[in-house]
Enzyme design. Sequence first.
Site, PDB file in Angstrom:
ATOM      1  N   ASN A 118     -38.450-102.698  67.706  1.00  0.00           N
ATOM      2  CA  ASN A 118     -38.808-104.037  66.697  1.00  0.00           C
ATOM      3  C   ASN A 118     -39.213-104.381  65.836  1.00  0.00           C
ATOM      4  O   ASN A 118     -38.269-104.623  65.111  1.00  0.00           O
ATOM      5  CB  ASN A 118     -40.302-104.584  67.740  1.00  0.00           C
ATOM      6  CG  ASN A 118     -39.630-104.397  69.262  1.00  0.00           C
ATOM      7  OD1 ASN A 118     -38.996-104.119  69.516  1.00  0.00           O
ATOM      8  ND2 ASN A 118     -39.885-104.817  69.803  1.00  0.00           N
ATOM      9  N   HIS A 164      -8.355-139.111  48.635  1.00  0.00           N
ATOM     10  CA  HIS A 164      -8.044-139.615  49.977  1.00  0.00           C
ATOM     11  C   HIS A 164      -6.178-138.852  49.540  1.00  0.00           C
ATOM     12  O   HIS A 164      -5.366-139.572  50.847  1.00  0.00           O
ATOM     13  CB  HIS A 164      -7.157-140.446  50.020  1.00  0.00           C
ATOM     14  CG  HIS A 164      -8.930-141.760  49.704  1.00  0.00           C
ATOM     15  ND1 HIS A 164      -9.939-142.527  50.900  1.00  0.00           N
ATOM     16  CD2 HIS A 164      -9.841-142.048  49.056  1.00  0.00           C
ATOM     17  CE1 HIS A 164     -10.824-143.062  50.353  1.00  0.00           C
ATOM     18  NE2 HIS A 164     -10.241-142.810  48.942  1.00  0.00           N
ATOM     19  N   LYS A 291      12.633-118.715  53.751  1.00  0.00           N
ATOM     20  CA  LYS A 291      10.693-119.179  53.710  1.00  0.00           C
ATOM     21  C   LYS A 291      10.526-118.209  52.857  1.00  0.00           C
ATOM     22  O   LYS A 291      10.303-117.403  52.503  1.00  0.00           O
ATOM     23  CB  LYS A 291      10.335-119.577  55.036  1.00  0.00           C
ATOM     24  CG  LYS A 291      10.661-120.432  56.073  1.00  0.00           C
ATOM     25  CD  LYS A 291       9.777-121.670  55.924  1.00  0.00           C
ATOM     26  CE  LYS A 291       8.525-121.343  56.894  1.00  0.00           C
ATOM     27  NZ  LYS A 291       7.775-122.807  56.761  1.00  0.00           N
ATOM     28  N   ASN A 293       5.559-118.357  52.333  1.00  0.00           N
ATOM     29  CA  ASN A 293       4.384-119.501  53.143  1.00  0.00           C
ATOM     30  C   ASN A 293       3.218-118.479  52.508  1.00  0.00           C
ATOM     31  O   ASN A 293       2.934-116.726  52.269  1.00  0.00           O
ATOM     32  CB  ASN A 293       4.410-118.013  54.166  1.00  0.00           C
ATOM     33  CG  ASN A 293       5.445-118.999  55.364  1.00  0.00           C
ATOM     34  OD1 ASN A 293       6.335-120.359  54.654  1.00  0.00           O
ATOM     35  ND2 ASN A 293       5.491-118.269  56.650  1.00  0.00           N
ATOM     36  N   GLU A 298      -3.675-119.478  54.134  1.00  0.00           N
ATOM     37  CA  GLU A 298      -4.597-119.972  56.311  1.00  0.00           C
ATOM     38  C   GLU A 298      -5.070-119.508  56.800  1.00  0.00           C
ATOM     39  O   GLU A 298      -6.276-119.353  57.702  1.00  0.00           O
ATOM     40  CB  GLU A 298      -2.851-119.826  57.024  1.00  0.00           C
ATOM     41  CG  GLU A 298      -1.926-121.017  56.063  1.00  0.00           C
ATOM     42  CD  GLU A 298      -0.370-120.313  56.450  1.00  0.00           C
ATOM     43  OE1 GLU A 298      -0.208-120.209  57.339  1.00  0.00           O
ATOM     44  OE2 GLU A 298       0.775-120.629  55.363  1.00  0.00           O
ATOM     45  N   TYR A 325     -40.132-110.141  70.310  1.00  0.00           N
ATOM     46  CA  TYR A 325     -39.028-109.499  70.093  1.00  0.00           C
ATOM     47  C   TYR A 325     -38.680-110.297  71.214  1.00  0.00           C
ATOM     48  O   TYR A 325     -39.369-110.022  72.959  1.00  0.00           O
ATOM     49  CB  TYR A 325     -39.062-108.123  70.227  1.00  0.00           C
ATOM     50  CG  TYR A 325     -37.931-107.625  70.302  1.00  0.00           C
ATOM     51  CD1 TYR A 325     -36.874-107.702  69.061  1.00  0.00           C
ATOM     52  CD2 TYR A 325     -37.158-107.340  71.625  1.00  0.00           C
ATOM     53  CE1 TYR A 325     -35.165-107.067  69.431  1.00  0.00           C
ATOM     54  CE2 TYR A 325     -35.698-106.380  71.946  1.00  0.00           C
ATOM     55  CZ  TYR A 325     -35.119-106.854  70.696  1.00  0.00           C
ATOM     56  OH  TYR A 325     -33.686-106.305  70.680  1.00  0.00           O
ATOM     57  N   LYS A 333     -26.520-108.381  65.255  1.00  0.00           N
ATOM     58  CA  LYS A 333     -25.474-107.565  64.804  1.00  0.00           C
ATOM     59  C   LYS A 333     -24.477-107.584  64.327  1.00  0.00           C
ATOM     60  O   LYS A 333     -23.208-107.528  63.333  1.00  0.00           O
ATOM     61  CB  LYS A 333     -25.931-106.486  64.985  1.00  0.00           C
ATOM     62  CG  LYS A 333     -27.123-106.010  64.411  1.00  0.00           C
ATOM     63  CD  LYS A 333     -27.642-104.870  65.143  1.00  0.00           C
ATOM     64  CE  LYS A 333     -29.322-104.221  65.684  1.00  0.00           C
ATOM     65  NZ  LYS A 333     -29.638-105.910  66.389  1.00  0.00           N
TER      66      LYS A 333
HETATM   67  N1  ARG Z   1     -31.393-101.984  69.715  1.00  0.00           N
HETATM   68  C1  ARG Z   1     -32.456-102.743  69.738  1.00  0.00           C
HETATM   69  C2  ARG Z   1     -31.437-104.660  68.645  1.00  0.00           C
HETATM   70  O1  ARG Z   1     -30.483-104.342  68.121  1.00  0.00           O
HETATM   71  C3  ARG Z   1     -33.368-102.427  69.079  1.00  0.00           C
HETATM   72  C4  ARG Z   1     -34.852-102.833  69.554  1.00  0.00           C
HETATM   73  C5  ARG Z   1     -34.835-103.306  70.642  1.00  0.00           C
HETATM   74  N2  ARG Z   1     -36.167-103.266  70.857  1.00  0.00           N
HETATM   75  C6  ARG Z   1     -36.631-102.873  72.631  1.00  0.00           C
HETATM   76  N3  ARG Z   1     -38.022-103.392  72.698  1.00  0.00           N
HETATM   77  N4  ARG Z   1     -35.825-102.677  73.420  1.00  0.00           N
HETATM   78  O2  ARG Z   1     -32.278-105.210  69.200  1.00  0.00           O
END
Ligand code: ARG
Length: 467
Positions: A118, A164, A291, A293, A298, A325, A333
Amino acid sequence: MAQKDAASSSKLWGGRFAEDPDPQMRALNDSIRFDRRLYYQDITASMAYARALARAGVIQSDEADQLERGLTAVLAEFEGGLFAVAEGDEDIHTAVERRLSELVGDIAGKLHTGRSRNDQVATDLRLWLREAFATIAALVVDLQRTLIGQAEANLETIMPGYTHLQPAQPITAAHWLMSFFWMLQRDHERLAAFGHRGNLSPLGSSALAGIPYPLDRAALAADMGFDGVTRNSLDAVSDRDSVAEFLFAASLLGVHLSRLAEDVILYSNPAFGFIELPDAYSTGSSLMPQKRNADPMELARGKTGRVIGHLTGLLTTLKGLPSGYNKDLQEDKEPLFDTYDTLTTLLPVVAGMVRTMQLVPDRMRAALQPAMLATELADWLVMAKGVPFRQAHHLVGEVVRVAEEHGVSLEALSLDLYHSVSSHFDSSVYGVLDFDAAVARRTASGGTSPVAVAAQIEQARKLLPEA
Ligand code: ARG
């Protein structure tokens, strides 16, 4: 149900489990597929952690050396593209520790003393974000420089300014270009401020409650280049504010890029013809040979929708979490990495477009309409004749109506007809009706005259780091 095999007994958390995890549950649970991208941060933070454990007397300094050498070897495998993810590697943290134990033996088991994944993942992310904020900020600066370059080449180019999306008043093209410089300047300052704010070390927060070993968290933080330590372990392990701030800064940057893109799309439409798109940054049609573009623009507009979606997604993930956590946090991610990849791909292309697009001053001037000088007439009544502005505005409105009724422009309207509206008008009105003069009059700071825009550019340059 799979029987527990020998390999799984080495799993980071396998001790209390009699059976192996279900393969489909693992496909859901595992994050190595995307979090291996944190390998550098994970390994270097582990090296610092080993040194901190030794300084605290929790492990011997020769043990820390062994761990560090092992970690150096693991890092080299990643850098050389040689690292092999093994069956059972759940995430980057378990993968690195598994490989370390293969290389240095049981001593690898000492590295995780007091540490939890964590605080580990929170630390890795902050290290990664530190670079990410700086990289995006640098790309924004490149685009800012490009805008200055085009603006300087078009200080005297006059074009219609719109409100506008209706013709409003003449402005210089440099003024239009520089308006995006300032949006990006705020982005660039925001990225720097958010990057700085998040530069605190969560390591030593452990799972949630902190660490019972006499670890010097401040020294550990300094070793990793952090400015300090987080203040509350329970907060630190679930704090993803820096990720949210990155996504917000990215979203607002995206909004600015998208607005620039929209202008380029519009102005390159032949109905406007203000911009000629360069071959290198436009595309053709497979069906219609004529054309051209503005696809990259875009995509700037389109990808901004996706980035805003990532911000919304993350905030939605965070909003209901109980303290501490929760695995939901693993969902931080993919949007983060995707946003970074989107911006690092997009920003150089937008800069390329701005650098190579050709402005067409003749078409810009041809699009100016005398009615865009109506405000000049009102200002003239105020300044030359002492008419209160409200009344002047009304009189000029009448002039515009009379001109429309007679099917002529303001400059072609006879003095008699001007007089039919007000005796204040005399032949000097015709001298007021001049686009260049209208632009040149706006010399107050922030205005559109070439002089004011040159001063603006001067200020802008000073805000950018040395090239
Ligand atoms: N892969 C987990 C994440 O990205 C890492 C942390 C995991 N912690 C746990 N107590 N399972 O959050």
